[in-house]
Design a protein around this motif. Structure first.
Motif, PDB file in Angstrom:
ATOM      1  N   LYS A 149       0.832  -1.206   0.000  1.00 53.27           N
ATOM      2  CA  LYS A 149       0.000   0.000   0.000  1.00 53.27           C
ATOM      3  C   LYS A 149       0.867   1.256   0.000  1.00 53.27           C
ATOM      4  CE  LYS A 149      -3.920   0.724   1.914  1.00 53.27           C
ATOM      5  NZ  LYS A 149      -4.841   0.698   0.768  1.00 53.27           N
ATOM      6  N   ILE A 150       1.958   1.222   0.764  1.00 59.05           N
ATOM      7  CA  ILE A 150       2.878   2.368   0.817  1.00 59.05           C
ATOM      8  C   ILE A 150       3.566   2.541  -0.537  1.00 59.05           C
ATOM      9  CG2 ILE A 150       5.042   3.190   1.837  1.00 59.05           C
ATOM     10  CD1 ILE A 150       2.755   3.559   3.752  1.00 59.05           C
ATOM     11  N   ARG A 151       3.972   1.417  -1.140  1.00 57.11           N
ATOM     12  CA  ARG A 151       4.656   1.472  -2.438  1.00 57.11           C
ATOM     13  C   ARG A 151       3.758   2.091  -3.501  1.00 57.11           C
ATOM     14  NH1 ARG A 151       4.909  -0.987  -7.076  1.00 57.11           N
ATOM     15  NH2 ARG A 151       3.228  -2.457  -6.535  1.00 57.11           N
ATOM     16  N   GLN A 152       2.470   1.784  -3.429  1.00 60.44           N
ATOM     17  CA  GLN A 152       1.511   2.347  -4.383  1.00 60.44           C
ATOM     18  C   GLN A 152       1.431   3.870  -4.289  1.00 60.44           C
ATOM     19  OE1 GLN A 152      -2.119   0.297  -3.429  1.00 60.44           O
ATOM     20  NE2 GLN A 152      -1.282  -1.700  -4.028  1.00 60.44           N
ATOM     21  N   LYS A 153       1.829   4.400  -3.142  1.00 62.75           N
ATOM     22  CA  LYS A 153       1.821   5.855  -2.954  1.00 62.75           C
ATOM     23  C   LYS A 153       3.128   6.498  -3.426  1.00 62.75           C
ATOM     24  CE  LYS A 153      -2.092   5.526  -0.698  1.00 62.75           C
ATOM     25  NZ  LYS A 153      -3.358   6.032  -1.254  1.00 62.75           N
TER      26      LYS A 153
END
Length: 298
Positions: A149-153
């Protein structure tokens, strides 16, 4: 099988022509379908991503409509993605109408069927031709899920910060997702423990470390002064999680021979668990204040 497995399937390019994705609730299914959509170019989305809902308030799509779409040549020479939602709303007998397609699927399409709830034995037998993946996020999958989820940001998170976030917030997917969104909105390229403390604990004047130290000192006035300051900007479940994380660290550092210390920590975790139940169920008045008083008496 888990959400981690499905993310790996996406990375490989969804090589199977047909999938059955199931979970206890809608949240991980939404996450999985959103991850698929991110792989499709914006210009192709309207043409090559089709959704059919077996629980539609308007009209229930037929197996024929769905298979016709699957067999239609996709635009832009790309693959077509066909989603069939709420498979739990049809019977295993009705599902058999899809079996001729599953036995001979289109090489240009990917069928993604979703099922919310416990997969019934009869449906398991009927869906053997699909690659079945349970999307329920198990506790040991949470770090992978948070990192994704963090990587998607477009940002990263330190491994120890992942552990701290889970320790503070708990394993509730909805709450974790909310905190991840909050952390991402602050514009930092890398999320660290100190960054989480500033946001989740909500105060630069005091931290949960100060609160747990005051509890150990049995300083009643200091405990409630710090608590009042922290509670102005911190949700009870975040504060409770942070206290639990600090007590976990202290229990690890405790002297192995200290049986009295071990007993106190064991009791502290019981009290923290009781407070967690009260907060989640709205049971009892002032659960945090009651917890602090009980911890001071240890």
């Amino acid at each position: 099988m888990s959400i981690k497995t499905f993310l790996q399937e996406i990375d490989k390019g969804l090589t199977s022509p047909a999938y059955l994705l199931y979970a206890d609730n809608e949240y991980p299914i939404e996450e999985a379908l959103s991850a698929v959509k991110r792989t499709i170019p914006e210009a192709e989305m309207a043409f090559n991503f089709n959704v059919f809902d077996m629980d539609s308030a308007d009209s229930i799509p037929t197996a024929g409509e769905i298979t016709d779409t699957l067999n239609t040549v996709s635009f832009f020479s790309s693959r077509r993605y066909v989603v069939v939602r709420n498979l739990q709303k049809i019977s295993a007998k009705e599902f058999k109408k899809f079996q001729s397609y599953i036995a001979n699927p289109s090489p240009n399409s990917v069928l993604l069927m979703s099922y919310t709830g416990t997969l019934k034995k009869e449906m398991k037998e009927s869906t053997k031709g699909l690659k079945t993946i349970c999307l329920d996020i198990r506790e040991n999958d949470l770090p992978v899920w948070i990192k994704e989820k963090i990587r998607q940001k477009g940002i990263t998170i330190k491994d120890d910060a992942v552990g701290y976030l889970i320790g503070v917030v708990g394993n509730d997917i909805g709450l974790l997702s909310s905190e991840v969104e909050k952390l991402a909105s602050f514009g930092n390229e890398t999320i660290t423990i100190s960054g989480i403390k500033e946001i989740v604990e909500g105060s630069r004047d005091y931290s949960v470390f100060d609160l747990t130290n005051a509890l150990r000192e049995k300083n009643i006035e200091k405990v409630f002064r710090i608590y009042r300051t922290l509670s102005e900007t911190t949700e009870p479940y975040n504060l409770l999680g942070a206290i639990n994380w600090q007590y976990s660290k202290m229990s690890i550092q405790a002297t192995p021979s200290g049986s009295g210390q071990r007993k106190d920590f064991s009791r502290a975790f019981e009290l923290l668990n009781d407070a967690d139940i009260q907060i989640k169920t709205s049971g009892g008045a002032y659960p945090m204040e009651h917890l602090l008083i009980r911890l001071l008496r240890l």
